[in-house]
Design a protein around this motif. Structure first.
Motif: not given
Length: 187
Positions: A109-118, A176-187
């Motif tokens: 993902y790419r996420i932009d948060v404005e000043p004061g933003g949540v 920011c660039v956000c890398f989301f990992l689902d490691y449920t099936n990763i050993r």
């Protein structure tokens, strides 16, 4: 064209060509008309499950092979050319650059948060993790009763099995660039 139609279009053409078949030969083999196969390959038709069944049976391939995301040797994503997947005016924008797919355990993902933003994100479930690389400004992440400020050029990881908050306490946009990992099936 939606992603599933795109997958079928790309995969059908690749599979047919890899078997050295013309559209006429594929039509004869599958029982689907040449014009319908051509439309599917161009992405201008929305084939029924029955038609897809004839194609998979006639070409002797698994249904999943037809709908799986086609292999991409390279892909350039320009978030400014995408429609945000989440947006709250004057707060944040989120673009899905690379969505989670059955064959992959990662989303980008790419996420932009404005000043004061949540931006508040819910839990992603057990065995999930995010890696954030701030490319501009400063971003604050609050998760697991831990607050972390991340500055431009820094990278941060955290478990996302709880709701979490991205906050911009600065006076300029934080990206920011956000890398989301689902490691449920990763050993």
């Amino acid at each position: 064209m939606d992603y599933l139609s795109h997958n079928v279009s790309e995969n059908l053409k690749r599979i047919r060509q890899s078997k050295g078949m013309s559209l006429d030969q594929a039509a004869e083999q599958t029982g689907v008309s040449k014009s319908m196969l051509a439309k599917i390959e161009k992405g201008t038709a929305n084939p029924s499950l029955g038609v897809l069944g004839k194609i998979t049976s006639g070409l002797r391939i698994e249904f999943q092979t037809l709908i799986d995301p086609p292999r991409q040797d390279y892909c350039l994503v320009k978030p400014e050319e995408l429609v945000p997947t989440k947006e709250l005016e004057a707060q944040y924008k989120v673009w899905t650059c690379f969505p989670f797919e059955d064959s992959q355990s990662v989303e980008v993902y790419r996420i932009d948060v404005e000043p004061g933003g949540v931006y508040v994100s819910g839990s992603h479930g057990e065995k999930t993790r995010e890696y954030i690389s701030v490319i501009d400004g400063t971003l604050t992440v609050d998760c697991h009763d831990h607050v972390q400020q991340i500055k431009k050029g820094q990278v941060y990881k955290f478990e996302t099995d709880q709701p979490h908050i991205y906050r911009n306490d600065g006076n300029r946009k934080a990206s920011c660039v956000c890398f989301f990992l689902d490691y449920t099936n990763i050993r």
